[in-house]
Write a protein that holds these residues in place. Structure first.
Motif, PDB file in Angstrom:
ATOM      1  N   HIS A  36       0.923  -0.872  -4.279  1.00 38.97           N
ATOM      2  CA  HIS A  36       2.176  -1.143  -3.598  1.00 38.97           C
ATOM      3  C   HIS A  36       2.138  -2.582  -3.076  1.00 38.97           C
ATOM      4  CE1 HIS A  36       4.314   2.734  -3.497  1.00 38.97           C
ATOM      5  NE2 HIS A  36       5.291   2.058  -2.896  1.00 38.97           N
ATOM      6  N   ASP A  37       3.280  -3.217  -3.054  1.00 36.26           N
ATOM      7  CA  ASP A  37       3.363  -4.615  -2.668  1.00 36.26           C
ATOM      8  C   ASP A  37       3.424  -4.732  -1.150  1.00 36.26           C
ATOM      9  OD1 ASP A  37       3.746  -7.292  -2.405  1.00 36.26           O
ATOM     10  OD2 ASP A  37       5.517  -7.411  -3.683  1.00 36.26           O
ATOM     11  N   THR A  38       2.284  -5.050  -0.531  1.00 37.62           N
ATOM     12  CA  THR A  38       2.265  -5.154   0.930  1.00 37.62           C
ATOM     13  C   THR A  38       2.587  -6.561   1.414  1.00 37.62           C
ATOM     14  OG1 THR A  38      -0.136  -5.536   0.998  1.00 37.62           O
ATOM     15  CG2 THR A  38       0.641  -3.250   1.152  1.00 37.62           C
ATOM     16  N   THR A  39       3.018  -7.445   0.502  1.00 40.31           N
ATOM     17  CA  THR A  39       3.552  -8.728   0.965  1.00 40.31           C
ATOM     18  C   THR A  39       4.970  -8.563   1.500  1.00 40.31           C
ATOM     19  OG1 THR A  39       4.515  -9.391  -1.166  1.00 40.31           O
ATOM     20  CG2 THR A  39       2.191  -9.927  -0.785  1.00 40.31           C
ATOM     21  N   GLU A  40       5.572  -7.382   1.275  1.00 43.32           N
ATOM     22  CA  GLU A  40       6.904  -7.056   1.758  1.00 43.32           C
ATOM     23  C   GLU A  40       6.802  -5.890   2.733  1.00 43.32           C
ATOM     24  OE1 GLU A  40       9.011  -7.908  -2.598  1.00 43.32           O
ATOM     25  OE2 GLU A  40       8.794  -5.865  -1.843  1.00 43.32           O
ATOM     26  N   ALA A  41       7.494  -5.962   3.839  1.00 47.94           N
ATOM     27  CA  ALA A  41       7.491  -4.864   4.808  1.00 47.94           C
ATOM     28  C   ALA A  41       8.198  -3.647   4.223  1.00 47.94           C
ATOM     29  CB  ALA A  41       8.179  -5.293   6.092  1.00 47.94           C
ATOM     30  N   LEU A  42       7.566  -2.494   4.348  1.00 41.92           N
ATOM     31  CA  LEU A  42       8.146  -1.226   3.890  1.00 41.92           C
ATOM     32  C   LEU A  42       8.604  -1.302   2.431  1.00 41.92           C
ATOM     33  CD1 LEU A  42      10.297  -0.302   7.028  1.00 41.92           C
ATOM     34  CD2 LEU A  42       7.983   0.460   6.462  1.00 41.92           C
ATOM     35  N   SER A  43       7.805  -1.935   1.617  1.00 39.55           N
ATOM     36  CA  SER A  43       8.227  -2.197   0.244  1.00 39.55           C
ATOM     37  C   SER A  43       8.325  -0.927  -0.583  1.00 39.55           C
ATOM     38  CB  SER A  43       7.253  -3.152  -0.438  1.00 39.55           C
ATOM     39  OG  SER A  43       7.657  -3.402  -1.770  1.00 39.55           O
ATOM     40  N   THR A  80       7.538   4.993   0.789  1.00 41.10           N
ATOM     41  CA  THR A  80       6.542   5.282  -0.237  1.00 41.10           C
ATOM     42  C   THR A  80       5.376   4.312  -0.086  1.00 41.10           C
ATOM     43  OG1 THR A  80       7.695   3.849  -1.806  1.00 41.10           O
ATOM     44  CG2 THR A  80       8.253   6.188  -1.846  1.00 41.10           C
ATOM     45  N   TYR A  81       4.205   4.683  -0.617  1.00 42.60           N
ATOM     46  CA  TYR A  81       3.015   3.883  -0.354  1.00 42.60           C
ATOM     47  C   TYR A  81       1.868   4.293  -1.282  1.00 42.60           C
ATOM     48  CZ  TYR A  81       1.889   8.097   2.381  1.00 42.60           C
ATOM     49  OH  TYR A  81       1.670   9.401   2.771  1.00 42.60           O
ATOM     50  N   ASN A  82       0.876   3.414  -1.359  1.00 43.20           N
ATOM     51  CA  ASN A  82      -0.437   3.672  -1.965  1.00 43.20           C
ATOM     52  C   ASN A  82      -0.385   4.102  -3.423  1.00 43.20           C
ATOM     53  OD1 ASN A  82      -1.748   2.869   0.304  1.00 43.20           O
ATOM     54  ND2 ASN A  82      -2.341   4.892   0.995  1.00 43.20           N
ATOM     55  N   ALA A  83       0.338   3.354  -4.238  1.00 46.56           N
ATOM     56  CA  ALA A  83       0.318   3.609  -5.680  1.00 46.56           C
ATOM     57  C   ALA A  83      -1.043   3.231  -6.259  1.00 46.56           C
ATOM     58  CB  ALA A  83       1.408   2.798  -6.367  1.00 46.56           C
ATOM     59  N   HIS A  84      -1.540   4.062  -7.157  1.00 48.92           N
ATOM     60  CA  HIS A  84      -2.757   3.717  -7.899  1.00 48.92           C
ATOM     61  C   HIS A  84      -2.831   4.526  -9.183  1.00 48.92           C
ATOM     62  CE1 HIS A  84      -4.549   7.372  -6.173  1.00 48.92           C
ATOM     63  NE2 HIS A  84      -4.247   6.914  -4.974  1.00 48.92           N
ATOM     64  N   ALA A  85      -3.686   4.075 -10.100  1.00 47.34           N
ATOM     65  CA  ALA A  85      -3.739   4.629 -11.453  1.00 47.34           C
ATOM     66  C   ALA A  85      -4.797   5.712 -11.580  1.00 47.34           C
ATOM     67  CB  ALA A  85      -4.008   3.524 -12.458  1.00 47.34           C
ATOM     68  N   MET A  91      -8.107 -11.528  -2.284  1.00 45.77           N
ATOM     69  CA  MET A  91      -6.661 -11.749  -2.333  1.00 45.77           C
ATOM     70  C   MET A  91      -6.008 -10.892  -1.273  1.00 45.77           C
ATOM     71  SD  MET A  91      -5.534  -9.564  -5.750  1.00 45.77           S
ATOM     72  CE  MET A  91      -3.764  -9.693  -5.439  1.00 45.77           C
ATOM     73  N   SER A  92      -4.777 -11.204  -0.918  1.00 53.37           N
ATOM     74  CA  SER A  92      -4.005 -10.353  -0.022  1.00 53.37           C
ATOM     75  C   SER A  92      -2.879  -9.709  -0.810  1.00 53.37           C
ATOM     76  CB  SER A  92      -3.446 -11.161   1.157  1.00 53.37           C
ATOM     77  OG  SER A  92      -2.534 -12.138   0.696  1.00 53.37           O
ATOM     78  N   GLY A  93      -2.201  -8.755  -0.177  1.00 50.88           N
ATOM     79  CA  GLY A  93      -1.084  -8.092  -0.840  1.00 50.88           C
ATOM     80  C   GLY A  93      -1.394  -6.725  -1.376  1.00 50.88           C
ATOM     81  N   VAL A  94      -2.666  -6.285  -1.271  1.00 41.59           N
ATOM     82  CA  VAL A  94      -3.007  -4.940  -1.715  1.00 41.59           C
ATOM     83  C   VAL A  94      -2.692  -3.939  -0.615  1.00 41.59           C
ATOM     84  CG1 VAL A  94      -4.789  -5.706  -3.320  1.00 41.59           C
ATOM     85  CG2 VAL A  94      -5.407  -5.200  -0.941  1.00 41.59           C
ATOM     86  N   ALA A  95      -2.598  -2.661  -1.010  1.00 43.06           N
ATOM     87  CA  ALA A  95      -2.390  -1.580  -0.054  1.00 43.06           C
ATOM     88  C   ALA A  95      -3.733  -0.982   0.340  1.00 43.06           C
ATOM     89  CB  ALA A  95      -1.484  -0.518  -0.666  1.00 43.06           C
ATOM     90  N   THR A 149      10.451   2.484  -6.174  1.00 47.27           N
ATOM     91  CA  THR A 149      10.490   3.913  -5.886  1.00 47.27           C
ATOM     92  C   THR A 149      11.867   4.306  -5.354  1.00 47.27           C
ATOM     93  OG1 THR A 149       9.572   3.504  -3.674  1.00 47.27           O
ATOM     94  CG2 THR A 149       8.020   4.018  -5.439  1.00 47.27           C
ATOM     95  N   PRO A 150      12.527   5.274  -5.987  1.00 46.29           N
ATOM     96  CA  PRO A 150      13.903   5.609  -5.592  1.00 46.29           C
ATOM     97  C   PRO A 150      13.990   6.380  -4.287  1.00 46.29           C
ATOM     98  CG  PRO A 150      13.153   7.078  -7.332  1.00 46.29           C
ATOM     99  CD  PRO A 150      12.091   6.031  -7.171  1.00 46.29           C
ATOM    100  N   GLU A 151      12.881   6.957  -3.826  1.00 45.91           N
ATOM    101  CA  GLU A 151      12.914   7.764  -2.606  1.00 45.91           C
ATOM    102  C   GLU A 151      13.075   6.908  -1.347  1.00 45.91           C
ATOM    103  OE1 GLU A 151      10.539   9.706  -5.796  1.00 45.91           O
ATOM    104  OE2 GLU A 151      10.417   7.763  -4.781  1.00 45.91           O
ATOM    105  N   THR A 152      12.675   5.655  -1.410  1.00 36.60           N
ATOM    106  CA  THR A 152      12.615   4.802  -0.229  1.00 36.60           C
ATOM    107  C   THR A 152      14.002   4.565   0.375  1.00 36.60           C
ATOM    108  OG1 THR A 152      10.675   3.681  -1.123  1.00 36.60           O
ATOM    109  CG2 THR A 152      11.860   2.570   0.658  1.00 36.60           C
TER     110      THR A 152
END
Length: 388
Positions: free
Chosen positions: A303-310, A343-348, A282-286, A334-337
Motif C-alpha cells: 500500500h502506498d504510505t506516501t499518501e494519507a489513508l491511501s 484498506t491497508y497492507n497489500a502483499h503478494a 526506502m520509505s513509502g512501504v506499509a 481499492t473500491p472499498e475505501t
C-alpha cells in the motif's frame, strides 16, 4: 476499555500510519530525508529486468472462498473475519493462512455479527489465528477449546499481544514471525511495539508453537513484514514505523531458518552482522508488504504510505532481492475505501496459483460497531496482478 477496543482499534490506526511506534520515537520522529534507494530512484529509470504491471483483476476464487467460509454457520467456533492474511505452503500441499486480529463465531441472517464476548456478545476475538486450506475447503485453527478458543500464539499476560508477520518453512518446521505489542498505561494510546519473535510450529500440530525464540529487536525495526527465499539466503524485510514516514529495512540469513546468524543491509550496499548498521532503504512501504521474484526481476507490492489513508496499491521493481526498488507503478485502487472504511497492507502470495501474482489486502473501519453491522468489511480481498 475492553480487550477488543484495546487491540483491534489500535491496529486499525497503526496500519494507516499514526502509531505502532516505539514510545521514545514519538518524542523526536525523524525528518523525512532521502534514503539510499530514493536518491537512486530519482536519477535512475526502472531497471531493464524490472517487470511492468499489465493488469489487475479480482481473484474470484479466493475472495469467494473466504466469503463463503466466513458466512457458514455450520460451526459456531470458526472464522468470520480477520486481517494480516499471510500464507505458506505446507509440506503436505495444504495452504496455511496466517491471521492477526480474528473474529470467531456466527453470522446473523442479515449479515451482521454479535458483539464480542468482552462487550456482552458471543463473538470470540483473538489477536492471532490460522486457517488451513485444502482442495478448496478451509478449517480454522486456534488453541484452547471450542467453548473457549485462545490464540495460537499466546500472550504472556493481559497487557501484551502478538500480531503476525510473514512465515517460512525450515526443515519441515513452520516458522511464523510475530511482533509483540504491550500496553503500558490506561489511556487509549498507551501501547507500543515491544519486540520481534519467531514461533516454530509442527505442521501436524498448528494450534500451539513447539518453541518461541527472540529475533533482533534492539533498533526499532519490526521484522518481518515479508520474507523471501532466494539462492542461499532467506531475506527478511522489516519496517521502521514513525507513522509517516515508514522505512524499509532488509536483513538476511543463510539457509532456511530464521534462527541463523542475521546480517543487515547497510547504506553502502554491503552487509553487517550488527543490527545498528541496518539502513533505511526506502520509505513509502506499509507495515506489511511483500517482495517476490517475477521473471528475472523482483517485485515489491505495498500500500502506498506516501499518501494519507491511501486506497492505492503500488509496485516497485529491482534486479535483486535487496533493491534498489525503483519505477513506482500503480497496481490497483481499492473500491472499498471511503467514509469510515479504509484498506491497508497489500502483499503478494507467490506460492498460490493464479492469473499472475496473487495479492491480498485488508479492509477495516474506524468505527468498531461497523464490524458488528456488516461482517463483510473485516475480511481480506484478493487480486490477480499480471506483468509484461
Amino acid at each position: 476499555m475492553t480487550r477488543f477496543r484495546s487491540a483491534l482499534a489500535p491496529l486499525a490506526i497503526a496500519l494507516i500510519g499514526l502509531t505502532a511506534v516505539p514510545q521514545e520515537a514519538w518524542a523526536a520522529p525523524p525528518k523525512p530525508v532521502p534514503t539510499v534507494a530514493q536518491e537512486q530512484q530519482a536519477a535512475t529509470p526502472a531497471s531493464p529486468c524490472a517487470p511492468t504491471v499489465k493488469s489487475t483483476t479480482t481473484n474470484t476464487r479466493l475472495t469467494s472462498l473466504f466469503t463463503a467460509y466466513g458466512n457458514d454457520n455450520s460451526r459456531l467456533d470458526d472464522w468470520t473475519g480477520a486481517d494480516g492474511t499471510y500464507s505458506l505452503r505446507l509440506p503436505s500441499g495444504k495452504e496455511l493462512w496466517i491471521f492477526s486480529d480474528t473474529f470467531l463465531g456466527q453470522v446473523n441472517p442479515d449479515g451482521s455479527r454479535p458483539p464480542v464476548v468482552e462487550e456482552g456478545g458471543t463473538t470470540v476475538f483473538l489477536n492471532n489465528s490460522f486457517a488451513v486450506e485444502r482442495d478448496g475447503r478451509l478449517s480454522t485453527i486456534y488453541d484452547g477449546t471450542a467453548a473457549k478458543p485462545t490464540a495460537v500464539m499466546p500472550p504472556r499476560d493481559k497487557n501484551h499481544w502478538y500480531w503476525a508477520g510473514d512465515a517460512t518453512l525450515a526443515g519441515g518446521i513452520v516458522e511464523v514471525t510475530y511482533q509483540e505489542y504491550e500496553r503500558y498505561g490506561p489511556g487509549a494510546w498507551d501501547w507500543r511495539w515491544h519486540r520481534n519473535v519467531v514461533a516454530r510450529f509442527a505442521p501436524g500440530r498448528l494450534n500451539r508453537p513447539i518453541s518461541v525464540h527472540d529475533l533482533p529487536s534492539d533498533h526499532g525495526v519490526a521484522w518481518a513484514s515479508a520474507t523471501l527465499k532466494d539462492g542461499q539466503y532467506t531475506y527478511i524485510y522489516g519496517v521502521e514505523d514513525f507513522g509517516s514516514p515508514k522505512y524499509m529495512h532488509i536483513a538476511r540469513v543463510k539457509g532456511q531458518s530464521l534462527l541463523g546468524a542475521w546480517e543487515y543491509l547497510k547504506g553502502d550496499g554491503t552487509w553487517s552482522p550488527n543490527e545498528a548498521d541496518s539502513a533505511r532503504i526506502m520509505s513509502g512501504v506499509a507495515n506489511e508488504y511483500s517482495v517476490s521474484k517475477v521473471g528475472s526481476g523482483y517485485v515489491l507490492i505495498t500500500h502506498d504510505t506516501t499518501e494519507a489513508l491511501s486506497a492505492n496499491i503500488v509496485a516497485y521493481a529491482s534486479c535483486s532481492p535487496f533493491g534498489p526498488f525503483t519505477g513506482k507503478q500503480h497496481v490497483y485502487t481499492t473500491p472499498e475505501t471511503g467514509g469510515n472504511i479504509f484498506t491497508y497492507n497489500a502483499h503478494a502470495h507467490p506460492e498460490i496459483a493464479g492469473n499472475g501474482l496473487v495479492v491480498s489486502y485488508n479492509v477495516n473501519s474506524f468505527v468498531n460497531t461497523d464490524h458488528y453491522r456488516d461482517v463483510s468489511i473485516y475480511r481480506p480481498r484478493f487480486l490477480d496482478v499480471t506483468f509484461r
